[in-house]
Write a protein that holds these residues in place. Sequence first.
Motif, short mmCIF file in Angstrom:
data_model
loop_
_atom_site.label_atom_id
_atom_site.label_comp_id
_atom_site.label_asym_id
_atom_site.label_seq_id
_atom_site.Cartn_x
_atom_site.Cartn_y
_atom_site.Cartn_z
N GLU A 115 -12.94 47.10 42.32
CA GLU A 115 -11.51 46.91 42.54
C GLU A 115 -11.18 45.57 43.19
O GLU A 115 -10.19 45.44 43.92
CB GLU A 115 -10.93 48.06 43.37
N LYS A 116 -12.01 44.57 42.89
CA LYS A 116 -11.71 43.21 43.35
C LYS A 116 -10.66 42.57 42.45
O LYS A 116 -9.95 41.65 42.86
CB LYS A 116 -12.99 42.36 43.34
N VAL A 117 -10.61 43.02 41.20
CA VAL A 117 -9.59 42.57 40.25
C VAL A 117 -9.02 43.79 39.55
O VAL A 117 -9.62 44.87 39.56
CB VAL A 117 -10.18 41.59 39.20
N ARG A 118 -7.86 43.62 38.92
CA ARG A 118 -7.22 44.73 38.21
C ARG A 118 -7.48 44.71 36.71
O ARG A 118 -7.34 45.73 36.04
CB ARG A 118 -5.70 44.68 38.45
N ARG A 119 -7.84 43.53 36.20
CA ARG A 119 -8.00 43.40 34.76
C ARG A 119 -9.15 42.46 34.43
O ARG A 119 -9.51 41.60 35.22
CB ARG A 119 -6.73 42.83 34.11
N ILE A 120 -9.70 42.65 33.25
CA ILE A 120 -10.65 41.69 32.67
C ILE A 120 -10.00 41.11 31.43
O ILE A 120 -9.52 41.84 30.57
CB ILE A 120 -11.98 42.38 32.27
N ILE A 121 -9.99 39.78 31.36
CA ILE A 121 -9.41 39.11 30.19
C ILE A 121 -10.49 38.22 29.59
O ILE A 121 -11.00 37.31 30.24
CB ILE A 121 -8.17 38.28 30.58
N LEU A 122 -10.84 38.50 28.35
CA LEU A 122 -11.88 37.76 27.64
C LEU A 122 -11.22 36.90 26.57
O LEU A 122 -10.50 37.40 25.71
CB LEU A 122 -12.88 38.73 27.01
N VAL A 123 -11.49 35.62 26.62
CA VAL A 123 -10.78 34.65 25.77
C VAL A 123 -11.79 33.81 25.00
O VAL A 123 -12.86 33.47 25.52
CB VAL A 123 -9.90 33.72 26.64
N PHE A 141 -3.23 32.65 22.66
CA PHE A 141 -2.32 33.63 23.25
C PHE A 141 -2.14 33.45 24.75
O PHE A 141 -1.36 34.16 25.37
CB PHE A 141 -2.86 35.04 22.99
N MET A 142 -2.86 32.50 25.35
CA MET A 142 -2.80 32.31 26.80
C MET A 142 -1.64 31.42 27.23
O MET A 142 -1.25 31.42 28.39
CB MET A 142 -4.11 31.68 27.31
N ARG A 143 -1.09 30.65 26.32
CA ARG A 143 -0.04 29.70 26.69
C ARG A 143 1.16 30.42 27.29
O ARG A 143 1.62 31.44 26.79
CB ARG A 143 0.39 28.89 25.47
N GLY A 144 1.65 29.86 28.41
CA GLY A 144 2.84 30.39 29.05
C GLY A 144 2.59 31.54 30.02
O GLY A 144 3.52 31.99 30.69
N ARG A 145 1.36 32.01 30.13
CA ARG A 145 1.06 33.15 31.00
C ARG A 145 0.52 32.69 32.35
O ARG A 145 -0.06 31.61 32.47
CB ARG A 145 0.03 34.07 30.34
N THR A 146 0.71 33.52 33.38
CA THR A 146 0.06 33.33 34.67
C THR A 146 -0.75 34.58 34.94
O THR A 146 -0.22 35.69 34.94
CB THR A 146 1.09 33.12 35.80
N LEU A 147 -2.05 34.42 35.16
CA LEU A 147 -2.96 35.56 35.23
C LEU A 147 -3.39 35.79 36.68
O LEU A 147 -4.27 35.10 37.20
CB LEU A 147 -4.17 35.30 34.34
N ASN A 148 -2.76 36.78 37.33
CA ASN A 148 -3.09 37.13 38.70
C ASN A 148 -4.03 38.33 38.74
O ASN A 148 -4.02 39.18 37.85
CB ASN A 148 -1.82 37.48 39.49
N ASN A 149 -4.85 38.40 39.80
CA ASN A 149 -5.74 39.55 40.04
C ASN A 149 -6.56 39.92 38.79
O ASN A 149 -6.69 41.09 38.45
CB ASN A 149 -4.92 40.76 40.51
N SER A 150 -7.08 38.91 38.13
CA SER A 150 -7.82 39.12 36.89
C SER A 150 -9.15 38.39 36.92
O SER A 150 -9.32 37.40 37.65
CB SER A 150 -7.01 38.60 35.69
N GLY A 167 -4.18 32.47 38.26
CA GLY A 167 -3.26 32.78 39.35
C GLY A 167 -3.97 33.28 40.59
O GLY A 167 -5.20 33.19 40.71
N PHE A 168 -3.22 33.85 41.53
CA PHE A 168 -3.78 34.33 42.79
C PHE A 168 -4.66 35.56 42.56
O PHE A 168 -4.36 36.42 41.74
CB PHE A 168 -2.65 34.68 43.76
N GLY A 169 -5.76 35.61 43.31
CA GLY A 169 -6.66 36.76 43.23
C GLY A 169 -7.48 36.81 41.96
O GLY A 169 -8.06 37.85 41.65
#
Length: 338
Positions: free
Chosen positions: A173-181, A238-247, A270-272
Amino acid sequence: MIKYYNNKITALTDSIFSQEITLLPVDNRRLSNFCGQLDVHLHQIESRLKVEIANRGHQFKITGFTHAVKAACVVMQKLFDATKEEIITPEHVHLSLQESTVDQLIEKDSPLVETQDTVFIKTKDGVIKGRGENQQSYLKKIFSHDINFGVGPAGTGKTYLAVACAVEALQAEKVRRIILVRPAVEAGEKLGFLPGDMAQKVDPYLRPLYDALYAMLGFEKVEKLIERNVIEVAPLAFMRGRTLNNSFIILDEAQNTTTEQIKMFLTRVGFGSIAVVTGDVTQIDLPNDKMSGLKHVLEVLKEVNGISFTFFSAKDVVRHPLVQRIVLAYEQYEKKNS
Protein backbone atom coordinates in the motif's frame (compact mmCIF):
# COMPACT_ATOMS: atom_id res chain seq x y z
CA MET A 1 23.75 -25.99 10.90
CA ILE A 2 25.13 -28.53 8.42
CA LYS A 3 28.85 -28.28 7.74
CA TYR A 4 29.05 -28.82 4.01
CA TYR A 5 32.66 -29.31 3.41
CA ASN A 6 35.95 -30.45 4.77
CA ASN A 7 38.61 -28.34 3.13
CA LYS A 8 41.80 -29.91 1.89
CA ILE A 9 43.86 -27.73 -0.39
CA THR A 10 46.88 -28.85 -2.40
CA ALA A 11 49.10 -26.43 -4.31
CA LEU A 12 49.96 -27.82 -7.73
CA THR A 13 51.73 -24.75 -9.15
CA ASP A 14 52.01 -21.11 -8.14
CA SER A 15 48.49 -20.39 -9.39
CA ILE A 16 46.74 -23.77 -9.78
CA PHE A 17 45.14 -25.33 -6.73
CA SER A 18 43.22 -28.47 -5.92
CA GLN A 19 40.57 -28.39 -3.23
CA GLU A 20 38.70 -31.37 -1.82
CA ILE A 21 35.20 -30.91 -0.40
CA THR A 22 32.59 -33.23 1.07
CA LEU A 23 28.94 -32.38 0.58
CA LEU A 24 26.83 -33.53 3.52
CA PRO A 25 24.54 -35.12 4.52
CA VAL A 26 25.17 -38.35 2.61
CA ASP A 27 22.03 -38.81 0.52
CA ASN A 28 22.24 -40.49 -2.88
CA ARG A 29 18.94 -39.00 -4.06
CA ARG A 30 20.17 -35.47 -3.39
CA LEU A 31 23.57 -36.29 -4.88
CA SER A 32 21.96 -37.47 -8.12
CA ASN A 33 19.80 -34.34 -8.21
CA PHE A 34 22.87 -32.16 -7.62
CA CYS A 35 25.08 -33.75 -10.29
CA GLY A 36 22.36 -34.09 -12.93
CA GLN A 37 22.00 -36.76 -15.58
CA LEU A 38 25.47 -37.81 -16.78
CA ASP A 39 26.94 -35.11 -14.48
CA VAL A 40 25.57 -32.34 -16.72
CA HIS A 41 25.46 -29.82 -13.86
CA LEU A 42 29.09 -30.47 -12.92
CA HIS A 43 30.13 -30.05 -16.56
CA GLN A 44 28.23 -26.74 -16.65
CA ILE A 45 30.20 -25.45 -13.63
CA GLU A 46 33.46 -26.70 -15.16
CA SER A 47 32.75 -24.94 -18.44
CA ARG A 48 31.83 -21.62 -16.86
CA LEU A 49 34.64 -21.46 -14.29
CA LYS A 50 37.35 -23.30 -16.27
CA VAL A 51 37.90 -25.86 -13.50
CA GLU A 52 38.03 -29.66 -13.37
CA ILE A 53 35.70 -31.51 -10.99
CA ALA A 54 36.25 -35.14 -10.03
CA ASN A 55 34.16 -36.99 -7.49
CA ARG A 56 33.73 -40.26 -5.67
CA GLY A 57 30.32 -40.26 -4.05
CA HIS A 58 29.92 -37.14 -1.90
CA GLN A 59 33.64 -36.31 -2.04
CA PHE A 60 34.66 -33.84 -4.74
CA LYS A 61 38.02 -32.58 -5.94
CA ILE A 62 38.08 -29.25 -7.78
CA THR A 63 41.19 -28.16 -9.65
CA GLY A 64 41.88 -24.82 -11.31
CA PHE A 65 42.94 -21.25 -10.65
CA THR A 66 42.55 -20.27 -7.00
CA HIS A 67 39.61 -17.89 -7.33
CA ALA A 68 37.75 -20.15 -9.76
CA VAL A 69 38.10 -23.10 -7.36
CA LYS A 70 36.74 -21.00 -4.49
CA ALA A 71 33.83 -19.89 -6.65
CA ALA A 72 33.06 -23.47 -7.66
CA CYS A 73 33.04 -24.60 -4.02
CA VAL A 74 30.56 -21.91 -3.02
CA VAL A 75 28.24 -22.56 -5.98
CA MET A 76 28.36 -26.32 -5.40
CA GLN A 77 27.49 -25.88 -1.74
CA LYS A 78 24.60 -23.60 -2.61
CA LEU A 79 23.20 -25.99 -5.21
CA PHE A 80 23.54 -29.03 -2.96
CA ASP A 81 21.72 -27.14 -0.22
CA ALA A 82 18.90 -26.41 -2.70
CA THR A 83 18.48 -30.13 -3.47
CA LYS A 84 16.68 -30.53 -0.13
CA GLU A 85 13.58 -28.86 -1.58
CA GLU A 86 14.14 -28.35 -5.32
CA ILE A 87 14.85 -30.28 -8.50
CA ILE A 88 18.07 -28.81 -9.89
CA THR A 89 18.07 -27.94 -13.59
CA PRO A 90 20.73 -26.41 -15.88
CA GLU A 91 18.83 -23.12 -15.48
CA HIS A 92 19.26 -23.35 -11.70
CA VAL A 93 22.99 -23.83 -12.16
CA HIS A 94 23.27 -20.89 -14.58
CA LEU A 95 21.29 -18.56 -12.32
CA SER A 96 23.25 -19.65 -9.26
CA LEU A 97 26.47 -18.76 -11.05
CA GLN A 98 25.01 -15.37 -11.98
CA GLU A 99 23.56 -14.76 -8.53
CA SER A 100 26.84 -15.47 -6.82
CA THR A 101 28.64 -12.77 -8.86
CA VAL A 102 31.21 -15.37 -9.88
CA ASP A 103 33.03 -13.02 -12.25
CA GLN A 104 33.68 -10.50 -9.47
CA LEU A 105 34.99 -13.25 -7.19
CA ILE A 106 37.38 -14.52 -9.84
CA GLU A 107 38.70 -10.97 -10.30
CA LYS A 108 38.76 -9.75 -6.69
CA ASP A 109 39.06 -12.78 -4.35
CA SER A 110 36.01 -11.65 -2.38
CA PRO A 111 33.65 -13.97 -0.49
CA LEU A 112 30.33 -14.95 -2.05
CA VAL A 113 27.83 -14.09 0.68
CA GLU A 114 24.45 -12.46 0.83
CA THR A 115 24.61 -9.26 2.83
CA GLN A 116 22.04 -8.26 5.40
CA ASP A 117 20.72 -5.48 3.17
CA THR A 118 19.93 -7.83 0.25
CA VAL A 119 16.53 -6.87 -1.19
CA PHE A 120 13.91 -9.65 -1.33
CA ILE A 121 10.50 -9.32 -2.99
CA LYS A 122 7.76 -11.83 -2.15
CA THR A 123 5.41 -12.85 -4.96
CA LYS A 124 2.86 -15.59 -5.66
CA ASP A 125 5.54 -17.93 -7.00
CA GLY A 126 8.13 -17.28 -4.29
CA VAL A 127 10.85 -14.77 -3.53
CA ILE A 128 12.50 -12.56 -6.13
CA LYS A 129 15.91 -11.03 -5.48
CA GLY A 130 18.56 -9.40 -7.57
CA ARG A 131 20.98 -11.89 -9.11
CA GLY A 132 24.33 -10.26 -8.70
CA GLU A 133 25.60 -6.91 -7.50
CA ASN A 134 24.13 -4.80 -10.30
CA GLN A 135 20.58 -6.15 -10.00
CA GLN A 136 20.69 -5.73 -6.22
CA SER A 137 21.83 -2.13 -6.65
CA TYR A 138 18.98 -1.57 -9.14
CA LEU A 139 16.37 -2.79 -6.63
CA LYS A 140 17.78 -0.65 -3.83
CA LYS A 141 17.75 2.45 -6.03
CA ILE A 142 14.13 1.88 -7.05
CA PHE A 143 13.07 1.77 -3.40
CA SER A 144 15.01 4.95 -2.56
CA HIS A 145 14.47 7.22 -5.62
CA ASP A 146 11.35 8.63 -7.26
CA ILE A 147 12.65 8.36 -10.85
CA ASN A 148 14.90 5.51 -11.96
CA PHE A 149 16.53 4.42 -15.21
CA GLY A 150 17.52 0.82 -15.97
CA VAL A 151 19.51 0.64 -19.20
CA GLY A 152 21.11 -2.41 -20.75
CA PRO A 153 20.80 -5.42 -23.06
CA ALA A 154 18.00 -7.96 -23.27
CA GLY A 155 17.81 -10.57 -20.55
CA THR A 156 19.23 -8.49 -17.70
CA GLY A 157 15.95 -8.36 -15.77
CA LYS A 158 15.34 -4.61 -16.14
CA THR A 159 11.59 -4.83 -16.74
CA TYR A 160 10.92 -7.96 -14.69
CA LEU A 161 12.52 -6.50 -11.55
CA ALA A 162 10.75 -3.18 -12.06
CA VAL A 163 7.38 -4.99 -12.28
CA ALA A 164 8.30 -6.96 -9.13
CA CYS A 165 8.98 -3.68 -7.29
CA ALA A 166 5.65 -2.31 -8.52
CA VAL A 167 3.79 -5.38 -7.22
CA GLU A 168 5.61 -5.10 -3.87
CA ALA A 169 4.73 -1.39 -3.58
CA LEU A 170 1.06 -2.07 -4.39
CA GLN A 171 0.76 -4.94 -1.92
CA ALA A 172 2.44 -2.86 0.81
CA GLU A 173 0.00 0.00 0.00
CA LYS A 174 2.85 2.37 -0.81
CA VAL A 175 1.04 3.21 -4.05
CA ARG A 176 -2.59 2.91 -5.17
CA ARG A 177 -2.03 1.96 -8.78
CA ILE A 178 0.43 0.36 -11.18
CA ILE A 179 0.69 1.96 -14.60
CA LEU A 180 2.66 0.13 -17.28
CA VAL A 181 3.53 2.14 -20.37
CA ARG A 182 5.22 1.28 -23.64
CA PRO A 183 5.68 3.09 -26.97
CA ALA A 184 3.80 1.35 -29.80
CA VAL A 185 6.70 0.94 -32.22
CA GLU A 186 7.18 -2.19 -34.34
CA ALA A 187 10.53 -3.99 -33.95
CA GLY A 188 11.78 -3.24 -37.45
CA GLU A 189 8.64 -4.61 -39.10
CA LYS A 190 5.52 -3.09 -40.58
CA LEU A 191 2.54 -4.87 -39.08
CA GLY A 192 -0.07 -2.97 -41.04
CA PHE A 193 -3.71 -2.79 -39.97
CA LEU A 194 -4.55 -4.52 -36.70
CA PRO A 195 -8.20 -5.47 -36.11
CA GLY A 196 -10.16 -4.97 -32.89
CA ASP A 197 -10.69 -2.21 -30.36
CA MET A 198 -7.91 -0.04 -28.93
CA ALA A 199 -7.00 -2.54 -26.19
CA GLN A 200 -6.62 -5.32 -28.76
CA LYS A 201 -4.54 -3.11 -31.07
CA VAL A 202 -1.93 -2.25 -28.41
CA ASP A 203 -1.96 -5.64 -26.66
CA PRO A 204 0.92 -7.15 -28.73
CA TYR A 205 3.23 -4.31 -27.69
CA LEU A 206 2.41 -4.74 -23.98
CA ARG A 207 2.46 -8.54 -23.79
CA PRO A 208 5.84 -8.77 -21.94
CA LEU A 209 4.43 -6.59 -19.16
CA TYR A 210 1.32 -8.75 -18.87
CA ASP A 211 3.48 -11.88 -18.73
CA ALA A 212 5.52 -10.53 -15.80
CA LEU A 213 2.35 -9.59 -13.90
CA TYR A 214 0.76 -13.00 -14.49
CA ALA A 215 3.89 -14.72 -13.20
CA MET A 216 3.88 -12.69 -9.99
CA LEU A 217 0.19 -12.32 -9.16
CA GLY A 218 -1.61 -14.98 -11.14
CA PHE A 219 -3.91 -14.53 -14.12
CA GLU A 220 -7.20 -14.11 -12.24
CA LYS A 221 -5.90 -11.51 -9.79
CA VAL A 222 -4.29 -9.46 -12.56
CA GLU A 223 -7.52 -9.46 -14.58
CA LYS A 224 -9.51 -8.31 -11.54
CA LEU A 225 -7.02 -5.51 -10.81
CA ILE A 226 -7.17 -4.40 -14.45
CA GLU A 227 -11.00 -4.36 -14.32
CA ARG A 228 -10.85 -2.18 -11.20
CA ASN A 229 -8.28 0.08 -12.91
CA VAL A 230 -5.75 -0.64 -10.14
CA ILE A 231 -3.42 -1.90 -12.87
CA GLU A 232 -3.43 0.09 -16.11
CA VAL A 233 -1.50 -0.98 -19.19
CA ALA A 234 -1.42 1.71 -21.85
CA PRO A 235 0.54 2.99 -24.86
CA LEU A 236 2.71 6.04 -24.22
CA ALA A 237 0.52 8.30 -26.36
CA PHE A 238 -2.26 7.97 -23.75
CA MET A 239 -0.13 9.65 -21.06
CA ARG A 240 -0.30 13.17 -22.48
CA GLY A 241 -2.16 15.63 -20.28
CA ARG A 242 -2.30 13.36 -17.23
CA THR A 243 -0.80 13.81 -13.75
CA LEU A 244 -0.08 10.48 -12.06
CA ASN A 245 -0.18 10.63 -8.26
CA ASN A 246 0.36 7.73 -5.81
CA SER A 247 1.29 5.41 -8.68
CA PHE A 248 4.12 3.10 -9.66
CA ILE A 249 4.79 3.88 -13.32
CA ILE A 250 7.01 1.81 -15.61
CA LEU A 251 8.00 2.96 -19.09
CA ASP A 252 9.36 -0.07 -20.94
CA GLU A 253 11.28 -0.08 -24.25
CA ALA A 254 12.11 3.59 -23.72
CA GLN A 255 14.77 3.51 -26.45
CA ASN A 256 11.84 3.75 -28.89
CA THR A 257 10.55 7.04 -27.50
CA THR A 258 11.30 10.35 -29.16
CA THR A 259 12.88 13.18 -27.18
CA GLU A 260 9.47 14.88 -26.93
CA GLN A 261 7.72 11.72 -25.75
CA ILE A 262 10.10 10.90 -22.92
CA LYS A 263 10.02 14.48 -21.67
CA MET A 264 6.23 14.30 -21.71
CA PHE A 265 6.31 11.02 -19.76
CA LEU A 266 8.71 12.21 -17.07
CA THR A 267 6.67 15.35 -16.45
CA ARG A 268 3.56 13.21 -15.72
CA VAL A 269 5.06 11.98 -12.42
CA GLY A 270 3.05 13.36 -9.49
CA PHE A 271 3.24 13.24 -5.69
CA GLY A 272 3.70 9.85 -4.04
CA SER A 273 4.70 8.22 -7.32
CA ILE A 274 7.69 6.14 -8.40
CA ALA A 275 8.76 5.94 -12.04
CA VAL A 276 11.07 3.39 -13.64
CA VAL A 277 12.27 3.81 -17.22
CA THR A 278 13.83 0.78 -18.90
CA GLY A 279 15.40 0.32 -22.31
CA ASP A 280 18.26 -0.93 -24.46
CA VAL A 281 19.98 1.77 -26.50
CA THR A 282 21.44 -0.88 -28.84
CA GLN A 283 17.97 -1.94 -30.08
CA ILE A 284 16.34 1.25 -31.35
CA ASP A 285 13.46 0.77 -33.83
CA LEU A 286 12.78 4.44 -34.56
CA PRO A 287 13.21 5.86 -38.09
CA ASN A 288 16.79 6.92 -38.78
CA ASP A 289 15.92 10.62 -38.65
CA LYS A 290 14.52 10.34 -35.10
CA MET A 291 16.82 10.52 -32.07
CA SER A 292 16.10 8.09 -29.25
CA GLY A 293 14.54 9.88 -26.29
CA LEU A 294 16.33 7.50 -23.91
CA LYS A 295 19.79 8.28 -25.27
CA HIS A 296 19.01 11.99 -25.13
CA VAL A 297 17.59 11.99 -21.60
CA LEU A 298 20.56 10.08 -20.18
CA GLU A 299 22.72 13.07 -21.14
CA VAL A 300 20.21 15.73 -20.10
CA LEU A 301 19.45 14.32 -16.62
CA LYS A 302 22.78 12.78 -15.62
CA GLU A 303 23.51 15.54 -13.08
CA VAL A 304 19.98 15.88 -11.66
CA ASN A 305 19.67 14.95 -7.97
CA GLY A 306 17.02 12.42 -6.98
CA ILE A 307 17.25 10.37 -10.19
CA SER A 308 19.02 7.00 -10.23
CA PHE A 309 20.75 5.30 -13.15
CA THR A 310 21.65 1.61 -13.40
CA PHE A 311 23.59 0.41 -16.42
CA PHE A 312 23.54 -3.32 -17.13
CA SER A 313 26.00 -5.25 -19.27
CA ALA A 314 26.39 -8.73 -20.70
CA LYS A 315 27.52 -10.16 -17.35
CA ASP A 316 24.08 -9.33 -15.90
CA VAL A 317 22.16 -11.46 -18.44
CA VAL A 318 20.10 -14.12 -16.62
CA ARG A 319 18.65 -15.91 -19.65
CA HIS A 320 20.22 -18.83 -21.52
CA PRO A 321 24.06 -18.63 -21.34
CA LEU A 322 24.16 -18.19 -25.13
CA VAL A 323 22.21 -14.91 -24.79
CA GLN A 324 25.02 -13.58 -22.62
CA ARG A 325 27.61 -14.57 -25.22
CA ILE A 326 25.54 -13.05 -28.05
CA VAL A 327 25.22 -9.72 -26.22
CA LEU A 328 28.95 -9.71 -25.45
CA ALA A 329 29.81 -10.49 -29.08
CA TYR A 330 27.69 -7.57 -30.29
CA GLU A 331 29.30 -5.23 -27.73
CA GLN A 332 32.80 -6.23 -28.87
CA TYR A 333 31.86 -5.91 -32.55
CA GLU A 334 30.42 -2.42 -32.04
CA LYS A 335 33.54 -1.30 -30.14
CA LYS A 336 35.77 -2.48 -32.99
CA ASN A 337 33.68 -0.72 -35.64
CA SER A 338 32.89 2.52 -33.78
